[in-house]
Design an enzyme around this catalytic site. Structure first.
Site, mmCIF file in Angstrom:
data_model
loop_
_atom_site.group_PDB
_atom_site.id
_atom_site.type_symbol
_atom_site.label_atom_id
_atom_site.label_comp_id
_atom_site.label_asym_id
_atom_site.label_seq_id
_atom_site.Cartn_x
_atom_site.Cartn_y
_atom_site.Cartn_z
ATOM 1 N N GLY A 64 8.771 -40.407 -0.782
ATOM 2 C CA GLY A 64 8.345 -41.702 -1.274
ATOM 3 C C GLY A 64 7.121 -42.216 -0.541
ATOM 4 O O GLY A 64 6.497 -41.507 0.256
ATOM 5 N N PRO A 65 6.762 -43.485 -0.784
ATOM 6 C CA PRO A 65 5.517 -44.037 -0.252
ATOM 7 C C PRO A 65 5.393 -43.980 1.271
ATOM 8 O O PRO A 65 4.309 -43.676 1.797
ATOM 9 C CB PRO A 65 5.543 -45.488 -0.737
ATOM 10 C CG PRO A 65 6.438 -45.478 -1.932
ATOM 11 C CD PRO A 65 7.470 -44.444 -1.656
ATOM 12 N N ARG A 66 6.479 -44.241 2.006
ATOM 13 C CA ARG A 66 6.375 -44.304 3.465
ATOM 14 C C ARG A 66 6.120 -42.937 4.079
ATOM 15 O O ARG A 66 5.247 -42.782 4.937
ATOM 16 C CB ARG A 66 7.640 -44.935 4.050
ATOM 17 C CG ARG A 66 7.808 -46.411 3.691
ATOM 18 C CD ARG A 66 9.088 -46.976 4.283
ATOM 19 N NE ARG A 66 9.084 -46.917 5.732
ATOM 20 C CZ ARG A 66 10.132 -47.227 6.495
ATOM 21 N NH1 ARG A 66 11.271 -47.598 5.929
ATOM 22 N NH2 ARG A 66 10.048 -47.169 7.800
ATOM 23 N N LEU B 184 17.482 -31.429 -5.043
ATOM 24 C CA LEU B 184 16.351 -30.744 -4.396
ATOM 25 C C LEU B 184 16.566 -29.230 -4.305
ATOM 26 O O LEU B 184 16.207 -28.606 -3.315
ATOM 27 C CB LEU B 184 16.081 -31.326 -3.007
ATOM 28 C CG LEU B 184 15.620 -32.783 -2.963
ATOM 29 C CD1 LEU B 184 15.404 -33.233 -1.517
ATOM 30 C CD2 LEU B 184 14.343 -32.976 -3.777
ATOM 31 N N GLU C 150 0.821 -1.206 0.000
ATOM 32 C CA GLU C 150 0.000 0.000 0.000
ATOM 33 C C GLU C 150 0.861 1.264 0.000
ATOM 34 O O GLU C 150 0.590 2.226 -0.732
ATOM 35 C CB GLU C 150 -0.929 0.001 1.224
ATOM 36 C CG GLU C 150 -1.882 -1.178 1.270
ATOM 37 C CD GLU C 150 -1.348 -2.374 2.035
ATOM 38 O OE1 GLU C 150 -2.143 -3.041 2.709
ATOM 39 O OE2 GLU C 150 -0.123 -2.632 1.962
ATOM 40 N N ASP D 76 17.407 -41.916 -4.970
ATOM 41 C CA ASP D 76 17.499 -41.041 -6.145
ATOM 42 C C ASP D 76 18.713 -40.120 -6.149
ATOM 43 O O ASP D 76 19.049 -39.563 -7.201
ATOM 44 C CB ASP D 76 16.247 -40.161 -6.242
ATOM 45 C CG ASP D 76 14.989 -40.966 -6.450
ATOM 46 O OD1 ASP D 76 15.094 -42.144 -6.807
ATOM 47 O OD2 ASP D 76 13.894 -40.420 -6.240
ATOM 48 N N CYS E 197 -0.816 0.471 7.688
ATOM 49 C CA CYS E 197 -1.149 0.860 6.318
ATOM 50 C C CYS E 197 -2.509 1.537 6.254
ATOM 51 O O CYS E 197 -2.774 2.338 5.350
ATOM 52 C CB CYS E 197 -1.120 -0.360 5.400
ATOM 53 S SG CYS E 197 0.553 -0.978 5.080
ATOM 54 N N THR F 243 14.282 -41.388 0.009
ATOM 55 C CA THR F 243 14.341 -40.743 -1.300
ATOM 56 C C THR F 243 15.774 -40.348 -1.638
ATOM 57 O O THR F 243 16.217 -40.475 -2.789
ATOM 58 C CB THR F 243 13.429 -39.506 -1.317
ATOM 59 O OG1 THR F 243 12.066 -39.934 -1.165
ATOM 60 C CG2 THR F 243 13.562 -38.730 -2.607
ATOM 61 N N ARG G 49 15.651 -24.506 -9.192
ATOM 62 C CA ARG G 49 16.307 -24.147 -10.440
ATOM 63 C C ARG G 49 15.342 -23.422 -11.379
ATOM 64 O O ARG G 49 15.438 -23.510 -12.598
ATOM 65 C CB ARG G 49 16.896 -25.404 -11.105
ATOM 66 C CG ARG G 49 17.934 -26.092 -10.218
ATOM 67 C CD ARG G 49 18.696 -27.185 -10.936
ATOM 68 N NE ARG G 49 17.922 -28.375 -11.205
ATOM 69 C CZ ARG G 49 17.649 -29.340 -10.326
ATOM 70 N NH1 ARG G 49 18.073 -29.229 -9.063
ATOM 71 N NH2 ARG G 49 16.954 -30.410 -10.677
#
Length: 367
Positions: free
Chosen positions: A300-302, A208, A54, A204, A86, A200, A211
């Site tokens: 991941g799944p867990r 992380l 403002e 992989d 404000c 993970t 970018r």
């Protein structure tokens, strides 16, 4: 309110989006000043600028603010913090009407700004473009109300609900297309932290990082849940550490492994366990203490199952690729039963051949 109000507020929202990545831990806010149908002032908030949207808009409008209408994406503050109220700035500038998209989510001040305008004799309207305005600041609303970050669970899935394609080695083949992956980086840019589990990292070996190429005022904090401290100092995430990695663990912090990670620039913190696992509530509260408003979970799944079962997910952002895994080895969530989630809002988008479902589970403006 009319179509002109809608158009001007949409411009205010465009300005607010310029503050994504730059305003946290404050909310993202845009403001425009309109006099006789013409935009005479614009502004948005960046934390390092100090001035709120403002005030920035009033500075560009100058004397043309008198008798004008101010369109603000979030209810203006009526209290003194890093800056003055404000509401007082708008009233003193001679604004005749204020149009607000949504109220301040802080229960201590919600509605106070609008009441201050009415008491000063200004015309007040609110609620225009409210869903879009709330979407921008769900993280702030969650943090200011519950002292924890807003948690978005992001996953990339095949049409049969798997997180991985068959016969993949350590570095998995991408499920989704390039356009979807670019959107993931925009999601990271809009987040203060990305959260994952050690599983993970081991599977992989990801970076992380954000970018997106978009500006941000503080680095994306990369947070790893690692109860037994299995993180390798040679992993890509550690090798790229720049005071932006936090590992939450229950392992001793005086071991040789812990010292090696700390020497590599990794921040280690012990948190309590609950039912034999790291306490996810404690993890989120710790991030809240660090003024983290938005967390993107990429796991991941867990871990997906754990946060869903603990009712900690505020939003699901699921990318679906037109592919079939043909197995059930890496499901979205490793749990026999999950809570029945009823989205408050559902948005569908297409990215190349993929589509994404953006599901708001909890609206913290209403909680």
């Amino acid at each position: 309110m009319n179509e002109h109000d809608m158009r001007f507020m949409q411009r205010g929202l465009e300005l607010a989006r310029k503050g994504v990545g730059l305003a946290s831990p404050n909310p993202t806010v845009g403001c425009i000043i309109v006099n006789d149908g013409h935009v005479v002032g614009e502004g948005f908030h960046q934390y390092d600028w100090r001035d709120h949207a403002e005030v920035n808009a009033l500075k560009t409008a100058g004397e043309k603010s008198r008798g004008a209408t101010a369109y603000v994406t979030l209810e203006p503050c009526n209290h003194t913090g890093r800056t003055g109220p404000c509401t007082e700035a708008l009233v003193s500038a001679g604004i005749a009407r204020v149009v607000v998209a949504t109220h301040d989510p802080n229960p201590k001040v919600s509605g106070g700004g609008l009441e201050a305008f009415r008491s000063a004799g200004l015309a007040v309207d609110s609620g225009i473009c409210e869903p879009e305005a709330r979407r921008l600041n769900q993280g702030f609303a969650c943090w200011i109300r519950d002292a924890r970050p807003f948690l978005t669970l992001k996953s990339a899935l095949t049409l049969d609900g798997q997180l991985a394609l068959p016969n993949q080695k350590k570095f998995r083949e991408w499920i989704t297309c390039e356009e979807s992956r670019a959107e993931v980086h925009r999601l990271r840019h809009a987040s203060d932290a990305v959260l994952t589990g050690i599983g993970t990292i081991l599977a992989d070996d990801p970076f992380l990082t954000d970018r997106s190429g978009l500006p941000r005022r503080r680095p994306l904090l990369r947070v790893i849940l690692d109860s037994r401290l299995r993180l390798s100092a040679s992993s890509r995430i550690v090798q790229s550490a720049d005071d932006d990695i936090l590992v939450l663990t229950s392992a001793p912090l005086k071991s040789a492994k812990a010292r090696k990670l700390q020497n590599a620039g990794v921040d280690l913190l012990r948190i309590p366990r609950w039912q034999g696992k790291l306490d996810l509530n404690s993890a989120l509260k710790e991030l809240g203490r660090r003024e983290i408003l938005n967390v993107l979970l990429e796991a991941g799944p867990r871990l997906n199952a754990a946060v869903l079962s603990a009712n900690l997910v505020d939003r699901l952002f699921l990318f679906y690729a037109p592919k079939i895994a043909g197995h059930d080895k890496v499901p979205f969530a490793a749990a026999e039963t999950l809570p029945n989630l009823l989205p408050r809002e559902t948005l569908l988008s297409q990215f190349g051949p993929d589509f994404a479902a953006n599901l708001l589970i909890r609206d913290h403006f209403d909680s």
